[in-house]
Design an enzyme around this catalytic site. Sequence first.
Site: not given
Ligand code: ADE
Length: 252
Positions: A89, A116, A154, A169
């Site tokens: 994230p 975590e 793709r 696209d």
């Molecule tokens: N791992 C956990 N959440 C994620 C996300 N939003 N994007 C990529 N990998 C992740």
Amino acid sequence: MIRFDILTLFPEMFDSVLNCSLTKRALESKVIAVALHNIRDFAAGRHRVTDDTPYGGGSGMVMKIEPVARALEALSPEKEGAIVILLSPQGEPFTQRVAEELSRYRRIILVCGHYEGIDERVLLHLIDRELSIGDYVLSGGELAVMVVVDAVSRLIPGYVGNSESVLIDSFTTGLLEGPHYTRPREYNGWKVPDILLSGHQKNIEAWRRRESLKRTLARRPDLLKNAGLSEEDRTILEELGAEKNNTDDSGA
Ligand code: ADE
């Protein structure tokens, strides 16, 4: 042909995705190749531990560096000019532009994070790029890796039968796509717009562009600034903006 090597603690998560639809066909026709590597196989000791408690305290577990490092050593990415990517994230946003960049590599190594987080030294020394698929937290990088593999695959020649559909696209053009319709002409009293049945190809193209601009203006105005708009597009957008203001009777 592009090759994806996926480092994961849960290789079985990929079974259904790789065995379905266009991905399956792309694998069979060797447009793409996918190799799954279980990080646990590279962990030391009888218990093959892949995580540990964080230095400095705190909740949750942290993925250890050694199993990931050993797995990467076995793949020797530098030999083939591969790129090593971690999904988390905290990564830079994964967009269509990034997918296009990645589609130029012959080999992509994707590391799925878990717990975590992952020992920062993996990021500092072993990873070329860190990507996030969106502003939400998944329980692991596996689903994110599937998204990246799909979006990049793709773009590889031979993947989709109709390569023109890839070119127009949403996001490749920088705009959202407008509406699509197919038979029947009328369902439940809901009609297909007359213009699409008119046979005037030029008018139809102009209508499609206008719908695409209208939708992007309404839903994702942030995309307009990088969309490479023509003078005509700008005129249409002004008209659409004016229409919106004229019908804005919110009474505020
Ligand atoms: N791992 C956990 N959440 C994620 C996300 N939003 N994007 C990529 N990998 C992740």
